[in-house]
Scaffold this motif. Structure first.
Motif, mmCIF file in Angstrom:
data_model
loop_
_atom_site.group_PDB
_atom_site.id
_atom_site.type_symbol
_atom_site.label_atom_id
_atom_site.label_comp_id
_atom_site.label_asym_id
_atom_site.label_seq_id
_atom_site.Cartn_x
_atom_site.Cartn_y
_atom_site.Cartn_z
ATOM 1 N N ILE A 109 77.316 -19.645 -2.194
ATOM 2 C CA ILE A 109 77.443 -20.835 -1.345
ATOM 3 C C ILE A 109 78.866 -21.375 -1.386
ATOM 4 C CG2 ILE A 109 76.710 -23.242 -1.092
ATOM 5 C CD1 ILE A 109 73.911 -22.295 -2.067
ATOM 6 N N VAL A 110 79.433 -21.477 -2.578
ATOM 7 C CA VAL A 110 80.798 -22.007 -2.719
ATOM 8 C C VAL A 110 81.819 -21.068 -2.089
ATOM 9 C CG1 VAL A 110 82.599 -22.581 -4.383
ATOM 10 C CG2 VAL A 110 80.267 -23.392 -4.739
ATOM 11 N N ALA A 111 81.606 -19.758 -2.240
ATOM 12 C CA ALA A 111 82.561 -18.781 -1.710
ATOM 13 C C ALA A 111 82.683 -18.858 -0.191
ATOM 14 C CB ALA A 111 82.153 -17.368 -2.124
ATOM 15 N N LEU A 112 81.673 -19.423 0.473
ATOM 16 C CA LEU A 112 81.711 -19.555 1.932
ATOM 17 C C LEU A 112 82.478 -20.798 2.382
ATOM 18 C CD1 LEU A 112 78.004 -18.547 2.678
ATOM 19 C CD2 LEU A 112 80.046 -17.202 3.214
ATOM 20 N N GLY A 113 82.984 -21.559 1.430
ATOM 21 C CA GLY A 113 83.706 -22.784 1.777
ATOM 22 C C GLY A 113 82.785 -23.891 2.224
ATOM 23 N N THR A 114 81.552 -23.842 1.774
ATOM 24 C CA THR A 114 80.527 -24.792 2.204
ATOM 25 C C THR A 114 80.900 -26.226 1.858
ATOM 26 O OG1 THR A 114 78.886 -23.076 1.747
ATOM 27 C CG2 THR A 114 78.061 -25.319 2.065
ATOM 28 N N SER A 115 80.762 -27.116 2.836
ATOM 29 C CA SER A 115 80.952 -28.531 2.548
ATOM 30 C C SER A 115 79.627 -29.286 2.543
ATOM 31 C CB SER A 115 81.909 -29.162 3.558
ATOM 32 O OG SER A 115 81.492 -28.909 4.884
ATOM 33 N N GLN A 116 78.597 -28.720 3.191
ATOM 34 C CA GLN A 116 77.299 -29.394 3.232
ATOM 35 C C GLN A 116 76.168 -28.374 3.181
ATOM 36 O OE1 GLN A 116 75.731 -31.879 6.773
ATOM 37 N NE2 GLN A 116 76.566 -33.394 5.358
ATOM 38 N N LEU A 117 75.235 -28.616 2.271
ATOM 39 C CA LEU A 117 74.030 -27.796 2.153
ATOM 40 C C LEU A 117 72.868 -28.602 2.712
ATOM 41 C CD1 LEU A 117 72.670 -25.186 0.854
ATOM 42 C CD2 LEU A 117 72.102 -26.699 -1.058
ATOM 43 N N LEU A 118 72.219 -28.072 3.754
ATOM 44 C CA LEU A 118 71.060 -28.715 4.364
ATOM 45 C C LEU A 118 69.844 -27.891 3.994
ATOM 46 C CD1 LEU A 118 72.589 -29.382 7.912
ATOM 47 C CD2 LEU A 118 72.450 -30.986 5.982
ATOM 48 N N ALA A 119 68.940 -28.470 3.206
ATOM 49 C CA ALA A 119 67.870 -27.658 2.632
ATOM 50 C C ALA A 119 66.523 -28.359 2.667
ATOM 51 C CB ALA A 119 68.219 -27.309 1.180
ATOM 52 N N SER A 120 65.469 -27.549 2.745
ATOM 53 C CA SER A 120 64.122 -28.081 2.599
ATOM 54 C C SER A 120 63.852 -28.302 1.113
ATOM 55 C CB SER A 120 63.096 -27.109 3.188
ATOM 56 O OG SER A 120 63.089 -25.903 2.453
ATOM 57 N N GLU A 121 62.794 -29.041 0.814
ATOM 58 C CA GLU A 121 62.535 -29.432 -0.562
ATOM 59 C C GLU A 121 62.143 -28.266 -1.466
ATOM 60 O OE1 GLU A 121 59.545 -32.390 -0.299
ATOM 61 O OE2 GLU A 121 58.206 -31.171 0.935
ATOM 62 N N GLU A 122 61.872 -27.096 -0.888
ATOM 63 C CA GLU A 122 61.598 -25.919 -1.726
ATOM 64 C C GLU A 122 62.868 -25.342 -2.343
ATOM 65 O OE1 GLU A 122 58.473 -25.896 1.570
ATOM 66 O OE2 GLU A 122 60.632 -26.205 1.423
ATOM 67 N N ALA A 123 64.025 -25.759 -1.872
ATOM 68 C CA ALA A 123 65.292 -25.164 -2.309
ATOM 69 C C ALA A 123 65.511 -25.356 -3.808
ATOM 70 C CB ALA A 123 66.451 -25.770 -1.529
ATOM 71 N N GLY A 124 66.125 -24.364 -4.416
ATOM 72 C CA GLY A 124 66.390 -24.434 -5.846
ATOM 73 C C GLY A 124 67.068 -23.172 -6.335
ATOM 74 N N PRO A 125 67.145 -23.016 -7.640
ATOM 75 C CA PRO A 125 66.588 -23.921 -8.652
ATOM 76 C C PRO A 125 67.371 -25.221 -8.755
ATOM 77 C CG PRO A 125 67.812 -22.151 -9.680
ATOM 78 C CD PRO A 125 67.764 -21.808 -8.220
ATOM 79 N N PRO A 126 66.775 -26.259 -9.377
ATOM 80 C CA PRO A 126 67.438 -27.564 -9.461
ATOM 81 C C PRO A 126 68.833 -27.494 -10.077
ATOM 82 C CG PRO A 126 65.142 -27.758 -10.100
ATOM 83 C CD PRO A 126 65.409 -26.292 -9.951
ATOM 84 N N GLY A 127 69.018 -26.610 -11.062
ATOM 85 C CA GLY A 127 70.322 -26.495 -11.696
ATOM 86 C C GLY A 127 71.417 -26.086 -10.731
ATOM 87 N N VAL A 128 71.084 -25.233 -9.780
ATOM 88 C CA VAL A 128 72.068 -24.791 -8.790
ATOM 89 C C VAL A 128 72.442 -25.951 -7.872
ATOM 90 C CG1 VAL A 128 72.373 -23.362 -6.723
ATOM 91 C CG2 VAL A 128 71.486 -22.352 -8.828
ATOM 92 N N LEU A 129 71.455 -26.742 -7.458
ATOM 93 C CA LEU A 129 71.744 -27.884 -6.590
ATOM 94 C C LEU A 129 72.643 -28.892 -7.301
ATOM 95 C CD1 LEU A 129 68.266 -28.518 -4.885
ATOM 96 C CD2 LEU A 129 70.109 -26.972 -4.212
ATOM 97 N N GLU A 130 72.382 -29.143 -8.581
ATOM 98 C CA GLU A 130 73.219 -30.066 -9.345
ATOM 99 C C GLU A 130 74.626 -29.507 -9.503
ATOM 100 O OE1 GLU A 130 72.559 -33.176 -10.265
ATOM 101 O OE2 GLU A 130 70.711 -32.873 -9.116
ATOM 102 N N GLN A 131 74.710 -28.217 -9.716
ATOM 103 C CA GLN A 131 76.010 -27.562 -9.853
ATOM 104 C C GLN A 131 76.830 -27.732 -8.577
ATOM 105 O OE1 GLN A 131 76.162 -23.163 -10.286
ATOM 106 N NE2 GLN A 131 76.631 -23.590 -12.427
#
Length: 300
Positions: free
Chosen positions: A93-115
């Protein structure tokens, strides 16, 4: 890779991307701002309903990556992948230069989202309830975030019109008995899963004027012959991609349970409509209703 080293990699990657994206010192900031699009965010979308909505809003050009489930959408298949929605890769995700992640509540794991939040990615998690009201809310929320409020209201208006037409078709149906529909999808070559209450497929059946033949449980469970016989479906609803693993309609007719129930007919919908309720769910509802009136195709 350890959590600490993984986080360090992400920090370094973001710093590198930020440096690469920085404007040249000689270029006046005002001039750069004047040429930048109103919404220059680089988006990664997670979940088929999220991805479908973003593209329907006309923001597909901002999408730099999608999760595996979003590949059910033809418009998203050329986008880079960032992993399965429950097992996302922060590095990808970071390698793509992402500035915003738009996700449904199934997205995870939680540690990755916090990272991702830690390194400056705007992580937006939206509910994924399988209801029409939740679909409207998701369209409007994404439209506001993307600066597409007018397009969002147009999508909601079209959705409401499609569903109003569906209700009118149901009311005009001459047969008083609603069709019983068994919603199935293939998990591999030898496992069929049944969609119970609270699922996207179950809601599609209800919106089309049908009755979910499985009402005893919520979510998805493996198909059993006994449950099929007890359900006595008039129609089988499947995502289009599930037909090949079961050997097509002929192979499906030999499935234990279905081989014992006579007279059912098959209806398929696009995978994305079976998996989630997006802005075009009215089209899927219409397809089901068309199927209810189509002639039998030789099913047992």
């Amino acid at each position: 890779m350890s959590r600490a080293s993984g986080l360090s990699w992400v920090f370094m990657a973001v710093a590198s991307l930020a440096h690469a994206a920085a404007p040249a010192p000689s270029k006046p900031p005002a001039a750069a701002a004047a040429k930048a699009p109103v919404n220059a965010a680089k988006l990664v979308t997670v979940g088929p309903a999220i991805t479908e909505t973003v593209f329907a809003l006309g923001a597909g050009g901002q999408v730099v990556g999608v999760d595996d489930t979003s590949l059910a959408l033809e418009v998203a298949r050329k986008s880079p992948k960032v992993g399965y929605q429950r097992a996302l890769s922060s590095e990808a995700i970071v390698a793509l230069g992402t500035s915003q992640l738009l996700a449904s509540e199934e997205a995870g794991p939680p540690g990755v989202l916090e990272q991702l939040k830690t390194v400056g990615v705007d992580v937006v998690v939206l509910p994924n309830k399988h209801t029409v009201e939740a679909t409207r809310e998701r369209i409007r929320t994404l439209a506001q975030r993307l600066g597409k409020a007018e397009q969002g209201e147009a999508l909601v208006k079209q959705l409401d019109s499609d569903l109003r037409n569906a209700r009118e078709r149901t009311a005009a149906r001459k047969d008083a008995k609603p069709p019983r529909v068994l919603a199935l999808y293939a998990r591999g070559a030898n496992v069929l899963m049944v969609a119970g209450a609270g699922t996207a497929a179950g809601e599609l059946v209800t919106l089309s004027g049908g009755v979910n033949a499985i009402a005893g449980y919520a979510g998805h469970k493996p198909l059993t012959a006994e449950a099929v016989v007890e359900a006595a479906p008039d129609f089988i609803l499947m995502p289009a991609s599930s037909l090949e693993p079961v050997g097509g309609e002929e192979g499906l007719s030999r499935t234990p349970g279905l081989s014992q129930v006579r007279g059912w007919r098959l209806i398929t919908v696009d995978d994305v409509h079976f998996m989630g309720l997006g802005p075009h769910l009215g089209k899927a509802v219409s397809r089901l209703q068309d199927g209810y009136t189509s002639p039998a195709r030789g099913s047992k």
